[in-house]
Design a protein around this motif. Structure first.
Motif, mmCIF file in Angstrom:
data_model
loop_
_atom_site.group_PDB
_atom_site.id
_atom_site.type_symbol
_atom_site.label_atom_id
_atom_site.label_comp_id
_atom_site.label_asym_id
_atom_site.label_seq_id
_atom_site.Cartn_x
_atom_site.Cartn_y
_atom_site.Cartn_z
ATOM 1 N N GLY A 48 47.441 41.601 33.769
ATOM 2 C CA GLY A 48 47.918 42.734 34.554
ATOM 3 C C GLY A 48 46.819 43.754 34.794
ATOM 4 N N ALA A 49 46.025 44.035 33.759
ATOM 5 C CA ALA A 49 44.913 44.981 33.893
ATOM 6 C C ALA A 49 43.871 44.469 34.878
ATOM 7 C CB ALA A 49 44.280 45.242 32.526
ATOM 8 N N ALA B 206 42.803 46.320 38.635
ATOM 9 C CA ALA B 206 41.441 46.684 39.030
ATOM 10 C C ALA B 206 41.052 46.110 40.387
ATOM 11 C CB ALA B 206 40.453 46.208 37.966
ATOM 12 N N ASN B 207 41.859 45.175 40.909
ATOM 13 C CA ASN B 207 41.457 44.474 42.127
ATOM 14 C C ASN B 207 42.461 44.524 43.272
ATOM 15 O OD1 ASN B 207 38.811 43.049 41.375
ATOM 16 N ND2 ASN B 207 40.130 42.680 39.604
ATOM 17 N N GLY C 67 51.373 45.694 32.112
ATOM 18 C CA GLY C 67 49.926 45.686 31.917
ATOM 19 C C GLY C 67 49.189 46.236 33.123
ATOM 20 N N LEU C 68 49.662 45.871 34.290
ATOM 21 C CA LEU C 68 49.058 46.337 35.542
ATOM 22 C C LEU C 68 49.201 47.852 35.660
ATOM 23 C CD1 LEU C 68 49.653 44.617 38.950
ATOM 24 C CD2 LEU C 68 49.669 47.078 38.741
ATOM 25 N N THR D 265 40.214 38.288 48.044
ATOM 26 C CA THR D 265 39.326 39.297 47.454
ATOM 27 C C THR D 265 39.831 39.701 46.075
ATOM 28 O OG1 THR D 265 38.678 40.111 49.634
ATOM 29 C CG2 THR D 265 38.353 41.601 47.769
ATOM 30 N N CYS D 266 41.126 39.919 45.959
ATOM 31 C CA CYS D 266 41.721 40.281 44.666
ATOM 32 C C CYS D 266 41.517 39.152 43.660
ATOM 33 C CB CYS D 266 43.198 40.596 44.848
ATOM 34 S SG CYS D 266 44.033 41.106 43.333
ATOM 35 N N LEU D 267 41.783 37.923 44.065
ATOM 36 C CA LEU D 267 41.635 36.783 43.167
ATOM 37 C C LEU D 267 40.189 36.638 42.704
ATOM 38 C CD1 LEU D 267 42.839 34.385 41.691
ATOM 39 C CD2 LEU D 267 42.494 33.028 43.765
#
Length: 166
Positions: A20-21, A25-26, A49-50, A152-154
């Motif tokens: 999640g963290a 961040a992304n 967590g996110l 991009t997130c991945l």
């Protein structure tokens, strides 16, 4: 590892929170993330967590009865949905929830299949499963990206040193 998907071992709750963290961040404004998996698979733990990593210190609970929980962190809106109780996909339309998906907020959706075909397409789909032989503790996460924002997130999640590929 492939640029469109990633499978991770999540041996305990701390690993799910770390995923999640890494997501927090992304993520980019306007993203839609589908969270799939059986009851107890860790979807709300992942969201917790996110949100913690994003800076939210308030309670994070599954919006099973409220349908959506809104978390505002540093001016960014996170919308946490849970469509588990829908009996028909049209309930999504009746509830007027489509307006949440048209802005710059980040939409985190549990049980997206219950609102199909009305739900906007996901930038990222995360499937959580209890790992076989893990005694109910371990999970596996399969993350699939769609579109430029999802990829991009991945890519950012893949570069996180705290996560273990399965």
């Amino acid at each position: 590892m492939h640029a469109e998907h990633l499978t991770l071992a999540l041996p305990d709750e701390a690993a799910t929170l770390a995923l999640g963290a890494a997501l927090a961040a992304n993520l980019a404004p306007g993203m839609v993330v589908w969270l799939e998996g059986d009851l107890g698979a860790g979807k709300t733990t992942l969201v917790r967590g996110l949100l913690r990593a994003a800076g939210d210190s308030g309670p994070v609970k599954s919006p099973t009865y409220t349908l959506v929980e809104v978390h505002v962190v540093s001016g960014l809106h996170f919308y946490h949905f849970d469509f588990y109780r829908f009996n028909q996909a049209e309930e999504y339309l009746d509830a007027g929830l489509d307006e949440y998906f048209s802005g710059s907020g980040i939409c985190l959706v549990e049980w997206p299949d219950k609102a199909a075909p009305y739900l906007p397409a996901a930038d990222m789909r995360i499937e959580l499963r209890v790992a076989p032989g893990a005694g109910g503790e371990g999970r596996r996460a399969r993350i699939a990206a769609a579109g430029a924002r999802g990829r991009t997130c991945l890519a950012g999640v893949m570069s996180s040193s705290s996560l273990r590929p399965a």
